[in-house]
Design an enzyme around this catalytic site. Structure first.
Site, PDB file in Angstrom:
ATOM      1  N   SER A  89      42.522  44.577  39.341  1.00 41.87           N
ATOM      2  CA  SER A  89      41.467  45.017  38.430  1.00 41.87           C
ATOM      3  C   SER A  89      40.751  46.200  39.052  1.00 41.87           C
ATOM      4  CB  SER A  89      40.464  43.875  38.206  1.00 41.87           C
ATOM      5  OG  SER A  89      39.295  44.335  37.560  1.00 41.87           O
ATOM      6  N   TYR A 142      34.904  37.428  42.198  1.00 43.44           N
ATOM      7  CA  TYR A 142      36.095  37.878  41.465  1.00 43.44           C
ATOM      8  C   TYR A 142      36.539  39.245  41.970  1.00 43.44           C
ATOM      9  CZ  TYR A 142      38.832  39.655  37.487  1.00 43.44           C
ATOM     10  OH  TYR A 142      39.798  40.216  36.694  1.00 43.44           O
ATOM     11  N   LYS A 179      40.127  40.424  43.827  1.00 40.17           N
ATOM     12  CA  LYS A 179      40.999  41.478  43.313  1.00 40.17           C
ATOM     13  C   LYS A 179      41.227  42.586  44.343  1.00 40.17           C
ATOM     14  CE  LYS A 179      41.983  39.829  39.262  1.00 40.17           C
ATOM     15  NZ  LYS A 179      43.384  39.519  38.887  1.00 40.17           N
TER      16      LYS A 179
END
Length: 278
Positions: free
Chosen positions: A154, A186, A190
């Protein structure tokens, strides 16, 4: 004209007879990748945590005349992962391409506010499962003479995503008129995928297995809905629009194909112009 029709005219056969596993592919980016692979001639294995979602995705893609097969798989479950590879080999004789797409993001907030349990869950799905899937896929891909592993990261891996929320000022450091919520844990998970890509690529390069990564920006999917529903969502995107899932699928299909035969250990950021790095 839908994404299947438009891509079929240009790329039909580019992945002919390849066997591809795409995790978390009953919806969103994963579904779009599975569809694109099948359009390009691959035999595609759909997988997701819930069997009913797998069956629904398989039914939709088969109705378009595409060659797909479904297996329930929670990527954090060792038994499910083993069954995913076993069923794929039984059905198609081997594996050429793995796309590790599954991700979890149960909370939004500063990274140091993340509880240990939530941290463990995020890294279990987003990082550990990707590592184990690659580890388990590599011997099967090696038997086919080589292939491709692709991780889905991401833009948050380069810079933590800020989500616009309620129109309430928090303090002087927060933009007036709305509250910033960082997707901290998160984002860190990533970032790890970017390093995992480089490390695994070096390990497997002599086996003719290319390992790459895609870092999407904001994509119009259910998973990202809370990130793009506010009017400020497009502020950092020069193109001033969201990505569609099929646009990310096109990048992944390129990396899986021989058009990317000299690319390994790289991450492509598909962000609509949002800056990721120099």
């Amino acid at each position: 004209m839908d994404s299947t029709e438009s891509s079929s005219n240009r790329f039909d056969g580019r992945l002919k007879n390849k066997v591809a596993i795409v995790t978390a592919s009953s919806d969103g980016i994963g579904y779009a990748i599975a569809e694109r692979f099948a359009v390009e001639g691959a035999n595609v294995v759909i997988s997701s945590r819930k069997l009913e979602n797998v069956n629904s995705a398989v039914s939709k893609l088969k109705s378009k005349g595409l060659n797909v097969f479904g297996v329930k798989c929670h990527v954090s479950d060792a038994v499910d992962r083993a069954n995913l590879f076993r069923e794929t080999v039984n059905r198609y004789g081997g594996v050429d391409i793995l796309v590790s797409n599954a991700a979890a993001n149960p909370v939004a907030g500063p990274v140091l506010d993340c509880s240990e349990g939530v941290w463990d869950k995020i890294f279990e799905v987003n990082v550990k499962a990707s590592f184990l899937l690659a580890k388990e896929a590599a011997p099967l891909i090696r038997k086919r003479g080589g292939g491709s592993i692709i991780f889905i990261s991401s833009i948050a891996g380069y810079s933590p995503i800020i989500r616009s929320a309620t129109p309430t000022p928090v303090n002087d450091t927060v933009a007036k008129g709305w509250q910033d919520l960082l997707l901290g844990a998160y984002s860190v998970s990533k970032t790890v995928l970017l390093g995992l890509t480089k490390a695994v690529a070096q390990d497997l390069v002599s086996d003719n297995i290319r390992v790459n990564c895609v870092a999407p920006g904001l994509v119009r999917t259910n998973f990202a809905r809370t990130l793009y529903e506010s009017k400020e969502a497009l502020d950092g995107i020069p193109m001033k629009r969201l990505a569609e899932a099929n646009e990310i699928a096109g990048v992944v299909a390129f990396l899986a194909s021989e058009d990317a035969s000299y690319i390994t250990g790289e991450t492509i950021a598909a962000t609509g112009g949002r800056i990721s790095r120099l």
